[in-house]
Design an enzyme around this catalytic site. Structure first.
Site, PDB file in Angstrom:
ATOM      1  N   CYS A  14       1.088  -1.696  -0.482  1.00 18.55           N
ATOM      2  CA  CYS A  14      -0.007  -0.089   0.207  1.00 18.55           C
ATOM      3  C   CYS A  14       0.769   1.375  -0.338  1.00 18.55           C
ATOM      4  CB  CYS A  14      -1.017  -0.144   1.677  1.00 18.55           C
ATOM      5  SG  CYS A  14      -1.893   1.305   0.618  1.00 18.55           S
ATOM      6  N   TYR A  68       0.307  -4.924  -5.273  1.00 18.93           N
ATOM      7  CA  TYR A  68       0.772  -4.921  -3.853  1.00 18.93           C
ATOM      8  C   TYR A  68       2.331  -5.850  -3.622  1.00 18.93           C
ATOM      9  CZ  TYR A  68      -3.753  -3.322  -1.697  1.00 18.93           C
ATOM     10  OH  TYR A  68      -5.178  -2.173  -2.249  1.00 18.93           O
ATOM     11  N   CYS A  98      17.971  -4.991   8.124  1.00 15.56           N
ATOM     12  CA  CYS A  98      19.257  -4.608   6.152  1.00 15.56           C
ATOM     13  C   CYS A  98      20.047  -4.299   6.488  1.00 15.56           C
ATOM     14  CB  CYS A  98      18.064  -4.631   5.014  1.00 15.56           C
ATOM     15  SG  CYS A  98      18.875  -4.441   3.329  1.00 15.56           S
TER      16      CYS A  98
END
Length: 214
Positions: A58, A141, A209
């Site tokens: 989204c 998405y 990450c």
């Protein structure tokens, strides 16, 4: 005013160019100034800035993740990666255009590195879910990185490889050269600034990450 997410029949299968919804020459007009920082949202942008397009579910919550980052000059939400010219939100939600909901990020590489933006991208969503993010499902998405420069491609691919080593499930993120970017309707732009309590379905994997370098 609050706008509800459309709860339409979602397609989990990408259309092809031959059966995608036919496009139109009618473009969507948006406010030329960013609702948060007042910077331009419509190009051409100063050539010192770089552009990268991120798809992580989204686009309401995704855009907010990026506009908060120092060095990001402007953000815009829209549709990319599909076949239909100048699609509407309803068309994208039908699954018939092939587009992903995306955020185009205009950033100053002297202030913020792409590696920092990629950290936001990987950590803000689950890139292993294919055509969905949590309860949001459908081709729009999907996880995607659309680059505008060759060095962005190299760094994006390297970061995917590094992140894949840290999570158990296979990453499904598509990485490809950016095609046309079509603005989403103006009420979608900086939506969570206009509607602070609005819907945001973003959830990461909980795995950090690391920064990667060229």
């Amino acid at each position: 005013m609050r706008f509800l997410r459309l709860k339409m029949g979602r397609s989990m299968t990408m259309p092809c160019a031959d059966n995608a919804i036919k496009g139109t020459e009618s473009t969507i007009k948006v406010n030329s100034k960013h609702a948060v920082n007042g910077n331009p949202t419509v190009g051409p942008f100063d050539p010192r800035y770089h552009l990268m397009i991120f798809g992580l579910g989204c686009f309401w919550g995704a855009e907010r993740k990026f506009w908060k980052k120092k060095g990001v000059f402007s953000t815009q939400v829209g549709y990319s990666g599909g076949f239909t010219k100048n699609p509407t939100y309803e068309q994208v939600c039908s699954g018939g255009t092939g587009h992903a909901e995306v955020v185009r990020v205009v950033y100053d590489p002297e202030v913020v590195g792409l590696n920092e933006l990629l950290q936001i991208f990987w950590e803000a969503h689950d890139p292993t879910q294919g055509m969905r993010q949590g309860n949001d499902f459908g081709t729009q998405y999907r996880s995607a990185l659309y680059y505008t420069r060759e060095d962005q491609k190299v760094l994006a691919e390297k970061s995917l490889s590094v992140y894949q080593e840290l999570i158990l499930k296979r990453i499904t993120t598509e990485i490809k050269e950016a095609g046309p970017f079509y603005y989403a309707e103006d009420y979608h732009q900086q939506y969570l600034h206009k509607v602070p309590g609005g819907y945001c379905g973003l959830k990461g994997t909980g795995v950090s990450c690391p920064k990667v370098e060229l």
